[in-house]
Design an enzyme around this catalytic site. Structure first.
Site, short mmCIF file in Angstrom:
data_model
loop_
_atom_site.label_atom_id
_atom_site.label_comp_id
_atom_site.label_asym_id
_atom_site.label_seq_id
_atom_site.Cartn_x
_atom_site.Cartn_y
_atom_site.Cartn_z
N ASN A 1 -5.11 4.60 10.31
CA ASN A 1 -4.37 5.52 9.46
C ASN A 1 -5.38 6.53 8.92
O ASN A 1 -6.09 6.26 7.94
CB ASN A 1 -3.71 4.72 8.32
CG ASN A 1 -2.91 5.60 7.38
OD1 ASN A 1 -2.93 6.83 7.50
ND2 ASN A 1 -2.24 4.97 6.44
N ARG B 1 -0.98 5.80 12.83
CA ARG B 1 0.07 6.31 11.97
C ARG B 1 0.04 7.84 12.05
O ARG B 1 -1.00 8.46 11.84
CB ARG B 1 -0.19 5.89 10.52
CG ARG B 1 0.80 6.53 9.59
CD ARG B 1 0.50 6.22 8.15
NE ARG B 1 1.51 6.81 7.29
CZ ARG B 1 1.24 7.45 6.17
NH1 ARG B 1 -0.01 7.57 5.75
NH2 ARG B 1 2.21 7.94 5.45
N HIS C 1 7.81 7.70 5.02
CA HIS C 1 7.71 6.26 4.75
C HIS C 1 8.62 5.45 5.69
O HIS C 1 9.01 4.33 5.37
CB HIS C 1 8.13 5.90 3.30
CG HIS C 1 7.21 6.38 2.23
ND1 HIS C 1 7.67 6.75 0.98
CD2 HIS C 1 5.87 6.52 2.18
CE1 HIS C 1 6.65 7.12 0.23
NE2 HIS C 1 5.54 6.99 0.95
N ARG D 1 3.87 13.61 -7.82
CA ARG D 1 4.84 14.60 -7.32
C ARG D 1 6.10 14.58 -8.18
O ARG D 1 6.55 13.54 -8.61
CB ARG D 1 5.23 14.29 -5.87
CG ARG D 1 4.11 14.41 -4.91
CD ARG D 1 4.61 14.21 -3.47
NE ARG D 1 3.51 13.76 -2.65
CZ ARG D 1 3.57 12.69 -1.84
NH1 ARG D 1 4.68 12.00 -1.71
NH2 ARG D 1 2.51 12.35 -1.15
N ASP E 1 -0.63 5.76 -12.91
CA ASP E 1 -0.63 4.35 -12.55
C ASP E 1 0.38 3.61 -13.44
O ASP E 1 0.26 3.63 -14.67
CB ASP E 1 -2.04 3.76 -12.73
CG ASP E 1 -2.14 2.38 -12.11
OD1 ASP E 1 -1.22 1.55 -12.33
OD2 ASP E 1 -3.13 2.12 -11.40
N ARG F 1 0.82 0.58 -14.09
CA ARG F 1 0.24 -0.45 -14.98
C ARG F 1 -0.15 0.14 -16.32
O ARG F 1 0.13 -0.42 -17.39
CB ARG F 1 -1.01 -1.08 -14.33
CG ARG F 1 -0.70 -2.06 -13.26
CD ARG F 1 -1.92 -2.34 -12.43
NE ARG F 1 -2.24 -1.16 -11.61
CZ ARG F 1 -2.88 -1.23 -10.45
NH1 ARG F 1 -3.28 -2.38 -9.99
NH2 ARG F 1 -3.14 -0.15 -9.75
N GLY G 1 3.61 -0.76 -4.18
CA GLY G 1 2.87 -1.14 -5.39
C GLY G 1 3.71 -1.36 -6.64
O GLY G 1 3.64 -2.41 -7.28
N VAL G 2 4.52 -0.38 -7.01
CA VAL G 2 5.35 -0.50 -8.21
C VAL G 2 6.52 -1.45 -7.95
O VAL G 2 6.80 -2.35 -8.75
CB VAL G 2 5.88 0.88 -8.67
CG1 VAL G 2 6.80 0.74 -9.87
CG2 VAL G 2 4.71 1.82 -8.98
N GLU H 1 6.88 -3.88 -5.88
CA GLU H 1 6.52 -5.29 -5.69
C GLU H 1 5.99 -5.94 -6.97
O GLU H 1 6.08 -7.15 -7.13
CB GLU H 1 5.45 -5.40 -4.60
CG GLU H 1 5.97 -5.07 -3.22
CD GLU H 1 4.85 -4.85 -2.20
OE1 GLU H 1 3.76 -5.44 -2.36
OE2 GLU H 1 5.07 -4.07 -1.25
N ASN H 2 5.41 -5.12 -7.83
CA ASN H 2 4.68 -5.70 -8.97
C ASN H 2 5.27 -5.43 -10.35
O ASN H 2 4.99 -6.18 -11.28
CB ASN H 2 3.24 -5.17 -8.98
CG ASN H 2 2.48 -5.62 -7.74
OD1 ASN H 2 2.32 -6.80 -7.51
ND2 ASN H 2 2.05 -4.67 -6.93
N GLU I 1 3.18 -1.86 6.50
CA GLU I 1 3.28 -0.79 7.49
C GLU I 1 2.35 -1.02 8.67
O GLU I 1 2.68 -0.70 9.80
CB GLU I 1 2.97 0.55 6.82
CG GLU I 1 4.09 0.99 5.88
CD GLU I 1 3.66 2.02 4.86
OE1 GLU I 1 3.01 1.63 3.87
OE2 GLU I 1 3.97 3.20 5.04
P1 ADP Z 1 0.21 4.03 -1.93
O1 ADP Z 1 1.40 4.93 -1.98
O2 ADP Z 1 -1.05 4.69 -2.33
O3 ADP Z 1 0.14 3.18 -0.68
P2 ADP Z 1 0.81 1.55 -3.33
O4 ADP Z 1 2.04 1.11 -2.64
O5 ADP Z 1 -0.42 0.75 -3.15
O6 ADP Z 1 0.51 3.08 -3.13
O7 ADP Z 1 1.15 1.62 -4.90
C1 ADP Z 1 0.19 2.03 -5.80
C2 ADP Z 1 0.78 2.05 -7.19
O8 ADP Z 1 1.37 0.78 -7.49
C3 ADP Z 1 -0.25 2.24 -8.28
O9 ADP Z 1 -0.48 3.59 -8.53
C4 ADP Z 1 0.41 1.58 -9.46
O10 ADP Z 1 1.18 2.53 -10.14
C5 ADP Z 1 1.36 0.59 -8.87
N1 ADP Z 1 0.97 -0.81 -9.17
C6 ADP Z 1 0.11 -1.59 -8.49
N2 ADP Z 1 0.03 -2.80 -9.07
C7 ADP Z 1 0.86 -2.79 -10.13
C8 ADP Z 1 1.24 -3.73 -11.15
N3 ADP Z 1 0.72 -4.95 -11.18
N4 ADP Z 1 2.13 -3.35 -12.07
C9 ADP Z 1 2.66 -2.12 -12.05
N5 ADP Z 1 2.37 -1.20 -11.13
C10 ADP Z 1 1.48 -1.52 -10.18
#
Ligand code: ADP
Length: 403
Positions: A11, A93, A182, A243, A284, A286, A332-333, A335-336, A386
């Site tokens: 990628n 990719r 995506h 964005r 971010d 978090r 990221g968001v 899943e977490n 991915e």
């Molecule tokens: P990318 O689009 O760069 O592949 P990711 O899917 O890795 O991004 O997501 C990154 C974002 O996920 C981070 O900027 C953050 O906002 C969010 N993130 C990661 N871990 C957590 C968490 N534990 N709680 C909340 N948000 C999280």
């Protein structure tokens, strides 16, 4: 013919090269890593082999060729070099496949020329992808190399969803339409969600919310994507890390005519200084959750705007699909961030959407359902992958080509 079972997934971004070497026999990650700040000061290579310690080296990379050669050397040091007979293909990719590339494609000179022809519609992404392909082909000219396009899964959008309501001749001349991005993630996650429900993809309708730094939603009916939130570029749709997502196009004219900003300045504003970052100074989630927890009003506004946009899309896609079997959170968001999932689904019992607070709070890397058993719509969390999807598609194509 290759008897190899491994696929190297590349990628290549504008200043980075991410890679994973995957064995298709069992999906094992044999190595993964990232070369960053390519062509900039402060270059760095992080390499993690499956059977060994993570290695990190600070070293400048003059260009993508230098970065990829360093990656190849790291892999070779683990006995996983690009010359290994085990390697069946390299999967790349590629962000934009335009209207022509609607499936994984074996790369030839002609295919590469066509990807290059798409640079005007993806000026930030396709050039780096092309460089990655060129360098990889130089390193292994004999090896099948496969392009997997971010836009491909959305090629099934009906014409009325793909068209912007603008003059058709102008739109066609400049290839202006909604392509979506995506796609590899939406495809992987929608299928994994069907499996989680014990169904075939053809049997279920799902809404996928891919919430990473970039974010997009899709409506997938019976395994076929019928709507998605990104458009000609990845700027349309949801509120993202940096964005804006949807804005009145009139905002652009206004900022130019009245605000005196140039087109390039507006481009940078909407793509890099907007979204969560623009609203509260952080992109971010978090950090936003932490600040919001401390009563920070800007962080609360950013969170509410992010969730509000998601709820608008959720409602719209519910209407597009008519019947929804699952709402799936990923990236990221997604899943977490349990509070985001909870806020997006709050008060939607009337639509059959309910989140179980306890299930939602569980932290896990596995696909899981976070709605109660009685709910009409399953709310699920499915970690996206991915790279695995690119490897699968590349491997399948190489084997079909050989049959
Ligand atoms: P990318 O689009 O760069 O592949 P990711 O899917 O890795 O991004 O997501 C990154 C974002 O996920 C981070 O900027 C953050 O906002 C969010 N993130 C990661 N871990 C957590 C968490 N534990 N709680 C909340 N948000 C999280």
């Amino acid at each position: 013919m290759s008897a190899g079972t491994r696929v190297l997934v590349l990628n290549a971004g504008s200043s980075s090269v991410k890679y994973q070497l995957i064995d298709m026999l069992d999906g094992a990650r044999l190595a993964a890593g990232l070369a960053e700040r390519v062509g900039e000061p402060g270059g760095r290579l992080v390499h993690t082999p499956r059977d060994g310690a993570r290695r990190e080296a600070l070293r400048p990379f003059e260009d993508h060729a230098a970065a990829l050669e360093a990656v190849a050397a790291e892999l070779a040091a683990d006995g996983l070099g690009l010359d290994s007979p085990e390697l069946a293909a390299i999967g790349h990719r590629v962000v934009h496949g335009g209207r022509r590339f609607t499936a994984p494609t074996l790369i030839t000179d002609e295919v590469l020329a066509e990807v290059r022809r798409l640079v005007p519609v993806a000026p930030l992404h396709n050039p780096a992808n092309i460089t990655g392909i060129e360098v990889a082909r130089r390193l292994r000219p004999d090896l099948p190399q496969v392009a997997v396009f971010d836009t491909a899964f959305h090629a099934t959008l009906p014409e009325y969803a793909a068209r912007y309501a603008i003059d058709r001749a102008v739109a066609d001349e400049h290839r202006v339409r909604r392509y979506g991005f995506h796609g590899t993630s939406h495809q992987y996650v929608s299928r994994a969600a069907a499996a989680l429900l014990g169904k075939e993809p053809a049997e279920v309708n799902v809404i996928v919310l891919h919430l990473g730094n970039g974010a997009s939603a899709s409506a997938v009916a019976g395994g076929v994507c019928v709507e998605t939130s990104m458009g000609l570029t990845p700027l349309e749709g949801l509120v993202m890390g940096t964005r804006s997502g949807d804005v009145d196009p009139g905002v652009v004219f206004h900022l130019h005519r009245v605000g005196g900003l140039t087109i390039d300045e507006i481009d940078a504003l909407l793509n890099r200084r907007s979204g969560l970052l623009g609203l509260c100074g952080d992109n971010d989630m978090r950090e936003i959750l932490r600040r919001r927890g401390e009563g920070d009003a800007d962080a609360a506004l950013a969170f509410d705007a992010y969730v509000h946009r998601l709820r608008k899309y959720l409602g719209a896609y519910y209407a597009v699909l008519g019947r929804v079997d699952a709402v799936v959170f990923t990236a990221g968001v997604g899943e977490n961030a349990a509070p985001v999932r909870e806020a997006v689904c709050a008060g939607l019992e009337g639509l059959g959407i309910v989140v179980d607070t306890e299930l939602n709070a569980v932290r896990s890397g596995d696909p899981r359902i976070v709605s109660p058993a009685y709910a009409r719509v399953a709310v699920a969390v499915v970690p996206t992958d991915e790279e695995l999807e690119i490897a699968r598609q590349a491997f399948a194509l190489v084997h079909t080509a050989e049959d």
